[in-house]
Motif scaffolding. Structure first.
Motif, PDB file in Angstrom:
ATOM      1  N   TRP A  34       0.846  -1.193   0.000  1.00  0.00           N
ATOM      2  CA  TRP A  34       0.000   0.000   0.000  1.00  0.00           C
ATOM      3  C   TRP A  34       0.878   1.237   0.000  1.00  0.00           C
ATOM      4  N   ASP A  36       1.270   5.252   1.231  1.00  0.00           N
ATOM      5  CA  ASP A  36       0.864   6.292   2.158  1.00  0.00           C
ATOM      6  C   ASP A  36       1.117   7.650   1.496  1.00  0.00           C
ATOM      7  N   VAL A  47      -9.411   5.924   1.529  1.00  0.00           N
ATOM      8  CA  VAL A  47      -8.688   4.769   0.977  1.00  0.00           C
ATOM      9  C   VAL A  47      -9.085   4.610  -0.482  1.00  0.00           C
ATOM     10  N   ARG A  73      -4.603   6.913   1.693  1.00  0.00           N
ATOM     11  CA  ARG A  73      -3.838   5.697   1.437  1.00  0.00           C
ATOM     12  C   ARG A  73      -4.418   5.001   0.213  1.00  0.00           C
TER      13      ARG A  73
END
Length: 314
Positions: A34, A36, A47, A73
């Motif tokens: 993922w 950031d 998200v 994110r």
């Protein structure tokens, strides 16, 4: 913290760096990549969830601007981007469960989900099963029931081949081997953009680098086909899926390109009519990935809706 491994070479964990993204890897019964993009501490969580064949790179042009106000994110679903899929399921239901774990164990709070294409289906499945984890949905050309509005004939044929047992995997693998990484990315741009000249050069180059890396991974094509088949299984029950969508009680923003070849705008207009509480925006002359084709336009609509749905703390 999980580690990324591959058949050959190190994972390119810096692909989103030019847009302010920092790669992370979480261990959620296997590595999950993922990115950031930062944002103010305590700000509402956003998200970003990509579609079939996509990755975190689908969001780099809008993620950093959103992070001025929100905690942003983006994750790679199982079998896509830098999240391996050969040892885990890549179906839409499995990825909805993976997204739930990401929200619980990484984000640690409910979030606004901004989701494109297959990611929209994943987000809707999650909002139906775990409404406690979802504060709202911004659906950008999501996968929707299309029984009365079939997709482009070439797209429909490709999905039909992929849905055929044994044949689908062989066709996808044999076809992909014939293409260079530049050709792979160009094919995707030509399919998903109404105007391919709008493609950002930096995003294109990063996508080529990601494609080159993914050639070294095992099970990439099988994971893609499994995800595509699971998506089609949901769409084959349009009444059940439409009822699930109507049952979602969270605030929804629908943004849809009127020149979308994969999910026809007629399907989006019907979904909007069936869900009059949604806020809807139809973009003329735009294809299946508006956040890549017209990022500033999408960002403007997102900011307005987010300000009403999840206003940042003052």
């Amino acid at each position: 913290m999980a580690r990324m491994t591959a058949g050959t070479g190190a994972a390119p964990l810096d692909l989103a760096a030019p847009w302010g993204g920092r790669s992370q890897v979480a261990d959620l019964d296997g590595p999950v990549h993922w990115v950031d993009f930062g944002g103010p501490e305590g700000a509402p969580a956003v998200v970003l969830v990509h579609g079939l064949g996509g990755s975190h790179l689908n969001w780099v042009q809008i993620a950093s601007p959103l992070a001025d106000t929100y905690r942003v994110r983006a994750l790679d679903l199982a079998g896509f981007g830098l999240t391996p899929g050969h040892d885990r399921s890549t179906t839409v239901h499995a990825n909805a469960e993976l997204l739930a774990r990401f929200l619980e164990e990484v984000v640690g709070a409910p979030a606004i989900l901004v989701a494109n294409s297959m990611g929209g289906m994943v987000a809707l499945l999650l909002a139906s099963a775990r409404p406690d984890l979802v504060d709202g949905l911004a659906l950008i050309s999501p996968s929707l029931p299309t029984e009365r509005h079939p997709p482009d004939r070439g797209v429909a044929l490709a999905f039909l081949v992929q849905a055929t047992p044994f044949v689908g995997e062989r066709v996808v693998t044999n076809f992909e081997r014939r293409l260079t990484d530049q050709q792979r990315v160009s094919r995707t741009v030509n399919l998903c953009f109404a105007d391919p000249t709008r493609s950002d050069a930096g995003v294109f180059d990063a996508s080529v680098a990601l494609s080159a890396y993914r050639r070294s991974l095992q099970g990439v094509d099988a994971g893609y086909v499994k995800a595509a088949r699971s998506l089609l299984r949901v769409l084959r029950g349009p009444g059940r899926y439409a009822a699930l969508i109507r049952g979602v009680s969270k605030p929804v923003l629908l943004i849809h390109g009127e020149k979308d070849r994969l999910v026809p705008v007629g399907a989006a207009r019907r979904a909007a009519a069936d869900n009059p509480g949604w806020r809807t925006v139809f973009l003329p002359g735009v294809g299946h990935t508006p956040q890549l084709e017209v990022p500033d336009v999408v960002l403007g609509h997102l900011r307005t809706w987010l300000a009403d749905t999840a206003p940042p703390a003052k």
